[in-house]
Design a protein around this motif. Structure first.
Motif, PDB file in Angstrom:
ATOM      1  N   GLU A 204       0.872  -1.166   0.120  1.00 43.39           N
ATOM      2  CA  GLU A 204       0.000   0.069   0.063  1.00 43.39           C
ATOM      3  C   GLU A 204       0.730   1.057  -0.107  1.00 43.39           C
ATOM      4  O   GLU A 204       1.912   1.127   0.719  1.00 43.39           O
ATOM      5  N   VAL A 205       0.547   2.345  -0.885  1.00 43.63           N
ATOM      6  CA  VAL A 205       1.079   3.468  -0.748  1.00 43.63           C
ATOM      7  C   VAL A 205       0.404   4.689  -0.208  1.00 43.63           C
ATOM      8  O   VAL A 205      -0.671   4.839  -0.621  1.00 43.63           O
ATOM      9  N   ILE A 206       1.158   5.635   0.646  1.00 49.17           N
ATOM     10  CA  ILE A 206       0.481   6.759   0.900  1.00 49.17           C
ATOM     11  C   ILE A 206       0.977   8.036   0.353  1.00 49.17           C
ATOM     12  O   ILE A 206       2.398   8.168   0.404  1.00 49.17           O
ATOM     13  N   PRO A 207       0.345   8.729  -0.558  1.00 50.97           N
ATOM     14  CA  PRO A 207       1.219  10.020  -0.881  1.00 50.97           C
ATOM     15  C   PRO A 207       1.035  11.124  -0.241  1.00 50.97           C
ATOM     16  O   PRO A 207       0.542  11.175   0.823  1.00 50.97           O
ATOM     17  N   ASP A 208       2.108  12.127  -0.373  1.00 51.30           N
ATOM     18  CA  ASP A 208       2.199  13.359   0.258  1.00 51.30           C
ATOM     19  C   ASP A 208       2.475  13.003   1.997  1.00 51.30           C
ATOM     20  O   ASP A 208       2.017  13.657   2.568  1.00 51.30           O
ATOM     21  N   ALA A 209       3.407  12.013   2.119  1.00 48.52           N
ATOM     22  CA  ALA A 209       3.567  11.771   3.511  1.00 48.52           C
ATOM     23  C   ALA A 209       4.707  12.931   4.111  1.00 48.52           C
ATOM     24  O   ALA A 209       5.212  13.678   3.036  1.00 48.52           O
ATOM     25  N   PRO A 210       4.458  13.358   5.361  1.00 49.53           N
ATOM     26  CA  PRO A 210       5.335  14.327   5.876  1.00 49.53           C
ATOM     27  C   PRO A 210       6.867  13.821   5.893  1.00 49.53           C
ATOM     28  O   PRO A 210       7.072  12.614   6.031  1.00 49.53           O
ATOM     29  N   TYR A 211       7.979  14.686   5.796  1.00 50.15           N
ATOM     30  CA  TYR A 211       9.093  14.476   5.895  1.00 50.15           C
ATOM     31  C   TYR A 211       9.667  13.889   7.256  1.00 50.15           C
ATOM     32  O   TYR A 211      10.284  13.098   7.421  1.00 50.15           O
ATOM     33  N   ALA A 212       8.763  14.384   8.161  1.00 53.13           N
ATOM     34  CA  ALA A 212       9.249  14.303   9.641  1.00 53.13           C
ATOM     35  C   ALA A 212       7.980  13.541  10.312  1.00 53.13           C
ATOM     36  O   ALA A 212       6.862  13.995  10.074  1.00 53.13           O
ATOM     37  N   ILE A 213       8.045  12.449  11.270  1.00 51.77           N
ATOM     38  CA  ILE A 213       6.832  11.622  11.849  1.00 51.77           C
ATOM     39  C   ILE A 213       6.425  12.687  12.833  1.00 51.77           C
ATOM     40  O   ILE A 213       7.204  12.611  14.014  1.00 51.77           O
ATOM     41  N   THR A 214       5.297  13.305  12.789  1.00 55.81           N
ATOM     42  CA  THR A 214       4.711  14.198  13.873  1.00 55.81           C
ATOM     43  C   THR A 214       3.881  13.326  14.834  1.00 55.81           C
ATOM     44  O   THR A 214       3.666  12.206  14.269  1.00 55.81           O
ATOM     45  N   GLU A 215       3.474  13.822  15.910  1.00 54.91           N
ATOM     46  CA  GLU A 215       2.534  13.070  16.705  1.00 54.91           C
ATOM     47  C   GLU A 215       1.365  12.797  16.140  1.00 54.91           C
ATOM     48  O   GLU A 215       0.640  11.749  16.183  1.00 54.91           O
ATOM     49  N   GLU A 216       0.674  13.791  15.464  1.00 58.02           N
ATOM     50  CA  GLU A 216      -0.460  13.643  14.840  1.00 58.02           C
ATOM     51  C   GLU A 216      -0.512  12.843  13.661  1.00 58.02           C
ATOM     52  O   GLU A 216      -1.290  11.910  13.450  1.00 58.02           O
ATOM     53  N   PHE A 217       0.591  12.671  12.884  1.00 58.43           N
ATOM     54  CA  PHE A 217       0.740  11.762  11.951  1.00 58.43           C
ATOM     55  C   PHE A 217       0.927  10.353  12.557  1.00 58.43           C
ATOM     56  O   PHE A 217       0.428   9.255  11.798  1.00 58.43           O
ATOM     57  N   MET A 218       1.772  10.228  13.397  1.00 51.97           N
ATOM     58  CA  MET A 218       2.029   8.978  13.888  1.00 51.97           C
ATOM     59  C   MET A 218       0.617   8.360  14.673  1.00 51.97           C
ATOM     60  O   MET A 218       0.392   7.168  14.463  1.00 51.97           O
ATOM     61  N   ARG A 219      -0.050   9.222  15.166  1.00 52.51           N
ATOM     62  CA  ARG A 219      -1.381   8.855  15.790  1.00 52.51           C
ATOM     63  C   ARG A 219      -2.230   8.075  14.605  1.00 52.51           C
ATOM     64  O   ARG A 219      -2.924   7.269  14.424  1.00 52.51           O
ATOM     65  N   LYS A 220      -2.204   8.674  13.597  1.00 50.94           N
ATOM     66  CA  LYS A 220      -3.045   8.511  12.096  1.00 50.94           C
ATOM     67  C   LYS A 220      -2.443   7.223  11.751  1.00 50.94           C
ATOM     68  O   LYS A 220      -3.278   6.386  11.383  1.00 50.94           O
ATOM     69  N   LEU A 221      -1.256   6.990  11.427  1.00 54.90           N
ATOM     70  CA  LEU A 221      -0.594   5.949  11.198  1.00 54.90           C
ATOM     71  C   LEU A 221      -1.131   4.497  12.100  1.00 54.90           C
ATOM     72  O   LEU A 221      -1.683   3.601  11.552  1.00 54.90           O
ATOM     73  N   PHE A 222      -1.273   4.772  13.450  1.00 53.86           N
ATOM     74  CA  PHE A 222      -1.733   3.715  14.307  1.00 53.86           C
ATOM     75  C   PHE A 222      -3.122   3.377  14.328  1.00 53.86           C
ATOM     76  O   PHE A 222      -3.550   2.299  14.305  1.00 53.86           O
ATOM     77  N   ASP A 223      -3.817   4.512  14.239  1.00 58.99           N
ATOM     78  CA  ASP A 223      -5.247   4.350  14.263  1.00 58.99           C
ATOM     79  C   ASP A 223      -6.021   3.988  12.966  1.00 58.99           C
ATOM     80  O   ASP A 223      -7.093   3.438  12.844  1.00 58.99           O
ATOM     81  N   GLU A 224      -5.678   4.663  11.850  1.00 55.51           N
ATOM     82  CA  GLU A 224      -6.391   4.719  10.583  1.00 55.51           C
ATOM     83  C   GLU A 224      -5.765   3.603   9.777  1.00 55.51           C
ATOM     84  O   GLU A 224      -6.397   2.913   9.155  1.00 55.51           O
ATOM     85  N   TYR A 225      -4.538   3.488   9.814  1.00 43.90           N
ATOM     86  CA  TYR A 225      -3.750   2.725   8.757  1.00 43.90           C
ATOM     87  C   TYR A 225      -3.283   1.427   9.527  1.00 43.90           C
ATOM     88  O   TYR A 225      -2.501   0.597   8.909  1.00 43.90           O
ATOM     89  N   ASN A 226      -3.756   1.392  10.874  1.00 40.59           N
ATOM     90  CA  ASN A 226      -3.173   0.165  11.653  1.00 40.59           C
ATOM     91  C   ASN A 226      -1.847  -0.430  11.715  1.00 40.59           C
ATOM     92  O   ASN A 226      -1.428  -1.528  11.516  1.00 40.59           O
ATOM     93  N   ILE A 227      -0.956   0.718  11.568  1.00 41.40           N
ATOM     94  CA  ILE A 227       0.445   0.232  11.704  1.00 41.40           C
ATOM     95  C   ILE A 227       1.010  -0.066  12.815  1.00 41.40           C
ATOM     96  O   ILE A 227       0.597   0.372  13.956  1.00 41.40           O
ATOM     97  N   ASP A 228       1.616  -1.076  12.991  1.00 43.94           N
ATOM     98  CA  ASP A 228       2.427  -1.512  13.976  1.00 43.94           C
ATOM     99  C   ASP A 228       3.670  -1.193  14.385  1.00 43.94           C
ATOM    100  O   ASP A 228       4.195  -0.826  15.640  1.00 43.94           O
ATOM    101  N   TYR A 229       4.301  -0.947  13.380  1.00 46.54           N
ATOM    102  CA  TYR A 229       5.661  -0.369  13.801  1.00 46.54           C
ATOM    103  C   TYR A 229       6.427   0.434  12.495  1.00 46.54           C
ATOM    104  O   TYR A 229       5.830   0.251  11.211  1.00 46.54           O
ATOM    105  N   ILE A 230       7.003   1.390  12.801  1.00 47.17           N
ATOM    106  CA  ILE A 230       7.467   2.403  11.930  1.00 47.17           C
ATOM    107  C   ILE A 230       9.102   1.971  11.791  1.00 47.17           C
ATOM    108  O   ILE A 230       9.797   1.742  12.502  1.00 47.17           O
ATOM    109  N   ILE A 231       9.397   1.729  10.428  1.00 50.48           N
ATOM    110  CA  ILE A 231      10.967   1.437   9.950  1.00 50.48           C
ATOM    111  C   ILE A 231      11.680   2.312   9.327  1.00 50.48           C
ATOM    112  O   ILE A 231      10.992   3.223   8.520  1.00 50.48           O
TER     113      ILE A 231
END
Length: 413
Positions: A113-140
């Motif tokens: 899966e691909v997410i366009p227009d991702a932020p350059y830095a992992i902000t707290e808001e985007f991290m929460r979005k990854l965990f809650d909306e995309y069900n991400i378990d780990y950031i690599i």
């Protein structure tokens, strides 16, 4: 006995009260400090989904190998592609625009899966979005630091949340060195611009000699520090051959600086059959037909980039220029295809018709290339904006210098 029972009851009550106080305090701490106390702890159910982001500018086999390693850490790989605007602010202008980078990343066989227009830095808001909306378990991310203009670590929050995993960077290749090779190529073609191109090439290739390295082809490939191994080729290969009744499609080319134009023509070719066989020409063949300054990437580098493409089933490493009857029979080729967009032939030494035999057999098909992009297109983008890319590289070097001076970089596990 009554006094004993009373004391015992008092102790039990005291424990309950104390337990309630501790529990309330713990809940309060979760509210105030969710990251430190594992608020972002992964859910146990379902497939493990991992996230990796990047610019993926001038995408090469090093990027593909990073995605392969990331995918191995989970069951599904989600990739964020940083926007043009974010790259410009943090690194300088990208060579390839977002739409082309999206095509490249989406075509990598390990990407789900691909997410366009991702932020350059992992902000707290985007991290929460990854965990809650995309069900991400780990950031690599790789073991090389990703440094913001202010000198901070772009993945600091993910590490603090305990949801960060690290992979090894692929040695022997970088976008910076590839830019250096391109500029050297242009310097050799245009001696009038040798001073500016020479200084910029040194800037991008970290002072490597401008002559071909000993391990490179004498016909043009230079500044390559890639050491091919059978293990790496196996890692990139599908490991499956065609079925007994498979319709095998063959397409060949240099596939130098593997780009979105290549991906799109391979996608169309794969749609014509059950198995796509890609012939990759030798460095000597490319040099003979494109000039001594080509190819930019050597044969094995080009082979890995093609193998990483999800539309490709198998490659011939060092395919002949001419498609012979014996080759068609050996590989049971059903149709030979090529696109309408190709490099110019100004440097072709002699007129040869590589598809004479399959044409005589009535199995050649010309495909309309979806994108008007060639290797020369990519090189021209670099040369026309060489000052911007020089500033981009200087900015990166300065950010890294500040990072290591101000902080001790701690690698994630």
């Amino acid at each position: 006995m009554a006094n004993g029972d009373s004391d015992s009851n008092s102790k039990i009550l005291a424990r309950w009260v104390m337990g309630g106080v501790v529990g309330a305090a713990a809940i309060g701490l979760y509210v105030l400090y969710p990251q430190e106390l594992g608020f972002f702890r992964r859910k146990k159910k379902g497939p493990i989904r991992v996230y990796m982001d990047g610019c993926f500018d001038m995408m090469h086999y090093g990027h593909c190998n990073a995605l392969r390693q990331a995918r191995a850490l989970g069951d599904q790989l989600v990739v964020g592609v940083v926007s043009d605007a974010e790259i410009t602010v943090n690194k300088g202008p990208p060579v390839t625009p977002l739409n082309e980078r999206m095509i490249m990343v989406s075509a990598v066989k390990w990407v789900d899966e691909v997410i366009p227009d991702a932020p350059y830095a992992i902000t707290e808001e985007f991290m929460r979005k990854l965990f809650d909306e995309y069900n991400i378990d780990y950031i690599i991310h790789g073991d090389d630091p990703c440094i913001l203009p202010d000198g901070s670590d772009a993945y600091a929050l993910a590490k603090k949340a305990g949801r960060y995993k690290q992979i090894k960077r692929t040695e022997g290749v970088s976008s910076t060195d590839i830019v250096g090779r391109m500029l050297l190529c242009m310097r050799e073609r245009s001696s009038s611009d040798s001073n500016s191109h020479s200084s910029l090439q040194r800037q991008f290739s970290h002072g490597h000699s401008q002559k071909s390295d000993d391990g490179a082809s004498g016909n043009g490939t230079r500044i390559s520090h890639f050491l091919p191994t059978s293990r790496r080729i196996v890692q990139f290969s599908n490991g499956k051959g065609p079925g007994p009744d498979a319709r095998i499609v063959y397409i060949d080319g240099a596939f130098d600086l593997f780009h979105a134009g290549h991906v799109e023509i391979l996608r169309l070719a794969r749609g014509l059959g059950d198995f796509l066989l890609v012939g990759i020409h030798t460095d000597q063949t490319v040099s003979a037909n494109r000039g001594a300054h080509r190819p930019i990437m050597n044969l094995h580098e080009r082979s890995l980039s093609v193998l990483a493409c999800r539309y490709v089933d198998e490659v011939i490493i060092g395919a002949p220029w001419e498609v012979s009857k014996d080759m068609i029979t050996t590989f049971n080729i059903s149709i030979v295809v090529h696109g309408t967009v190709a490099e110019d032939t100004d440097y072709q030494k002699e007129e040869r018709l590589p598809y004479d035999v399959p044409a005589s057999m009535g199995i050649v098909k010309l495909l309309d290339s979806p994108l008007d992009i060639t290797t020369s297109t990519i090189i021209k983008r670099i040369v026309s904006n060489h000052e911007a890319y020089q500033k981009r590289n200087e900015r990166k070097a300065e950010s890294e210098r500040r990072y290591y001076e101000d902080k001790s970089y701690v690698s994630g596990d």
